[in-house]
Design an enzyme around this catalytic site. Structure first.
Site, PDB file in Angstrom:
ATOM      1  N   SER A 195       0.847  -1.188   0.000  1.00  0.00           N
ATOM      2  CA  SER A 195       0.000   0.000   0.000  1.00  0.00           C
ATOM      3  C   SER A 195       0.890   1.247   0.000  1.00  0.00           C
ATOM      4  O   SER A 195       1.680   1.435  -0.923  1.00  0.00           O
ATOM      5  CB  SER A 195      -0.952  -0.021   1.199  1.00  0.00           C
ATOM      6  OG  SER A 195      -1.957   0.949   1.049  1.00  0.00           O
ATOM      7  N   ASP A 229      -8.879  -6.623  -4.252  1.00  0.00           N
ATOM      8  CA  ASP A 229      -8.451  -5.455  -3.474  1.00  0.00           C
ATOM      9  C   ASP A 229      -9.542  -4.391  -3.499  1.00  0.00           C
ATOM     10  O   ASP A 229      -9.935  -3.910  -4.556  1.00  0.00           O
ATOM     11  CB  ASP A 229      -7.160  -4.893  -4.070  1.00  0.00           C
ATOM     12  CG  ASP A 229      -6.485  -3.864  -3.171  1.00  0.00           C
ATOM     13  OD1 ASP A 229      -7.201  -3.053  -2.563  1.00  0.00           O
ATOM     14  OD2 ASP A 229      -5.256  -3.872  -3.087  1.00  0.00           O
ATOM     15  N   HIS A 234      -7.007  -6.101   0.179  1.00  0.00           N
ATOM     16  CA  HIS A 234      -5.955  -5.087   0.194  1.00  0.00           C
ATOM     17  C   HIS A 234      -4.857  -5.459   1.181  1.00  0.00           C
ATOM     18  O   HIS A 234      -5.039  -5.387   2.399  1.00  0.00           O
ATOM     19  CB  HIS A 234      -6.524  -3.721   0.547  1.00  0.00           C
ATOM     20  CG  HIS A 234      -5.506  -2.624   0.474  1.00  0.00           C
ATOM     21  ND1 HIS A 234      -4.789  -2.358  -0.672  1.00  0.00           N
ATOM     22  CD2 HIS A 234      -5.045  -1.744   1.411  1.00  0.00           C
ATOM     23  CE1 HIS A 234      -3.952  -1.357  -0.449  1.00  0.00           C
ATOM     24  NE2 HIS A 234      -4.089  -0.981   0.812  1.00  0.00           N
TER      25      HIS A 234
END
Length: 577
Positions: free
Chosen positions: A201, A441, A487
């Site tokens: 991320s 995600d 995610h």
């Protein structure tokens, strides 16, 4: 007389024979700090050094490294930038000398945090690496660094933005490499130190911020679901809210979850195997219409209040036509008022996390709940106001979102966008990149990573055919789309999916032993099949399960799939990498 080689071996043996208590002291650390002037523009503070041995640490059930028990030396010290009244805190975990394997690992954060606290550091120590992180000068409040991005309302604090964007990670990495060499006497023995990055991320964006700028950044970078293309990424988080506001319907979380659950059930077998995992979200998008869920019943129990969250009532009913329309608009991705595509669409099996509505107990209904990760981008970075979220989205249209993206691109192109597509210096220096992205995600569209991989391929191999250029790129930069993963994590909605928990081990084998990861090792981390291994295909190959094959999917080239993932952002007249 002893030969120079004998002296080198003796030094190495002495270091490896030292115990953790021998070297994990303030005095030993001070004696092995990078020397004054090593890194231009910064001054270390020896008086700030702390060091203490920690033994018998046990880590279990982490998505980014396997279960382990280890000892380490916990070291921290600070430095300041010459001419500035600041203080940057560095933290390094050093393995016991006998476990050190001549490796250094730099780590990053997530959201608006530049580090992940102590969560990422074990991932280095268990592989014999010194693991480092920085607070970049944001201090205890670094979990939300954006509160320090303004000098005052209307004035950006560019030093802090640069530190978050790339400078803080660079300084932590370079100081950490030198400290590691000195601490373990590698400089005296001329021993190679292998250097790595691991982050997901924002941590993925931070990894790219180094690889794209510095050929000598790392020998290998493990990058997950990177939050690059910054202005697009932060703005698109608000898109589902604007869809609900524009269409005038705010579905309950349970109604949205029913749509996702049915999508997973219907798209699961499209890869040739029924296992509760949507491994081919491209086929799902092309072959399944969520309109089939309309009218189906849903039910979720009431939930009590918790810190920061009000109580919610029982959610039940039948999926409405309005909910289907909202979900379809979200799954289509952001377009402007002329129908031109502004950004990528989420995959159909992703959770509708960004579209979650809030319960209004006074009005007795579900209503708009603006996701703060997107709202703070507008409030602070664009409107230059000290705040944590936009107060509302009154008057905001799809064109407004596009305008915010353009404004953000122009303001932060050289600092935060982080999609420079020419990686030639890093490749030529021998660097490797392993990038992965979950196919379910919810936070960052999977197509975002595909877009960047393809941008690098086109930029670095102009005029070459697709297969030849893809093969050349895979020599140093490989992308893996992870079936079922959400995610930066294993997905409770698809518990049988593999997650690449041992990525750093895979990268170490690639860098140090030349073992090319033609497929990526995945491990089921949830559900009844926990612990089962499964290989993950490298882009552009896609998984197909043959009848009766229980060991793993075949990885095949599928032109329709490649075409599906490579759609154009035609709302812009400038290249979007």
């Amino acid at each position: 007389m002893h030969s120079p080689l004998f002296g080198i071996l003796a030094t190495l043996t002495a270091v490896r024979a030292a115990t953790l208590n021998n070297v994990c002291s303030v005095s030993y650390v001070k004696a092995h700090l990078p020397p004054p002037g090593f890194y231009q523009g910064v001054t270390l503070s020896p008086s700030s050094v702390t060091a203490n041995p920690v033994t018998g640490v046990k880590v279990v059930d982490n998505d980014f490294y396997p279960d382990a028990v280890f000892d380490y030396c916990n070291v921290s010290f600070t430095y300041s930038h010459d001419g500035l009244d600041d203080q940057v805190l560095l933290t390094y975990w050093l393995p016991a000398p006998a476990q050190f394997q001549n490796r250094f690992l730099a780590t990053g954060g997530g959201g608006y945090a530049i580090n992940s606290g102590n969560q990422s550091l074990p991932g280095g120590v268990i592989y014999g690496a010194v693991a480092g992180m920085t607070d970049a000068g944001f201090g205890a409040a670094q979990g939300n660094t954006i509160t320090q991005w303004l000098a005052a309302n209307g004035t950006l604090n560019w030093h802090n933005i640069y530190m978050f964007g790339y400078q803080g990670i660079r300084e932590m990495s370079e100081l950490g490499k030198q400290f590691t060499k000195s601490f373990f006497n590698l400089t005296r023995t001329n021993t190679t130190l292998y250097t790595y990055w691991q982050g997901c991320s924002e941590g993925g964006r931070e990894g790219w911020s180094q690889v794209q700028r510095y050929a000598d950044s790392f020998d290998g970078a493990v990058i997950g679901a990177p939050a690059f293309r910054w202005s697009f990424q932060q703005t698109q988080l608000l898109y589902p809210d604007v869809v609900e506001q524009t269409m005038g319907y705010y579905p309950s979380p349970c109604e949205l979850q029913k749509i996702v659950n049915e999508t997973i059930a219907h798209c699961d077998p499209l890869d040739g195997r029924t296992d509760g995992v949507v491994a081919r979200t491209d086929l799902c998008s092309m072959n399944y219409d969520i309109a089939a869920v309309e009218g189906q019943p849903y039910h979720c129990p009431a939930t009590p209040a918790s810190p920061g969250s009000p109580a919610t009532p029982v959610q039940q009913g039948n999926v409405t036509k309005q909910a289907i329309a909202v979900a379809k608009k979200i799954l289509d991705g952001l377009h402007d008022s002329q129908g031109r595509r502004v950004y990528f669409a989420p995959t159909p099996s992703a959770q509708f996390t960004e579209a979650q509505t809030g319960w209004d107990a006074t009005a007795n209904r579900w209503g708009l709940s603006v996701i703060s990760l997107g709202g703070v981008f507008v409030e602070v970075e664009l409107d230059l106001l000290n705040g944590t979220n936009v107060p509302d989205l009154a008057g905001v249209t799809y064109d407004t979102l596009k305008g915010w993206i353009v404004e953000g691109m122009q303001r932060f192109q050289g600092v935060l966008e982080t999609t420079w597509p020419d990686l030639t210096p890093y490749r030529d220096a021998g660097g490797k990149v392993l990038m992965f992205h979950g196919e379910s995600d919810w936070g960052i569209p999977t197509a975002s990573s595909v877009r960047y991989w393809e941008s690098v391929r086109r930029t670095m191999h102009p005029g070459a055919g697709y297969n030849a250029s893809a093969a050349a790129q895979n020599d140093f930069f490989r992308l893996f789309l992870v079936p079922g993963a959400t995610h930066c994590a294993a997905n409770p909605a698809e518990p049988g999916a593999p997650f690449p928990q041992t990525n750093l081990a895979v990268m170490i084998d690639w860098v140090e032993r030349g073992v090319v990861p033609h497929t990526l090792n995945g491990t089921v981390l949830l559900g009844p099949d926990k612990g089962r291994n499964q290989q993950i295909c490298a882009w552009p190959l896609r998984p197909v399960w043959a009848p009766g094959n229980a060991t793993g999917p075949q990885c095949r080239y599928d032109q329709k799939s490649v075409d599906y993932w490579n759609y154009d952002l035609d709302a812009f007249n400038v290249p979007i990498y």
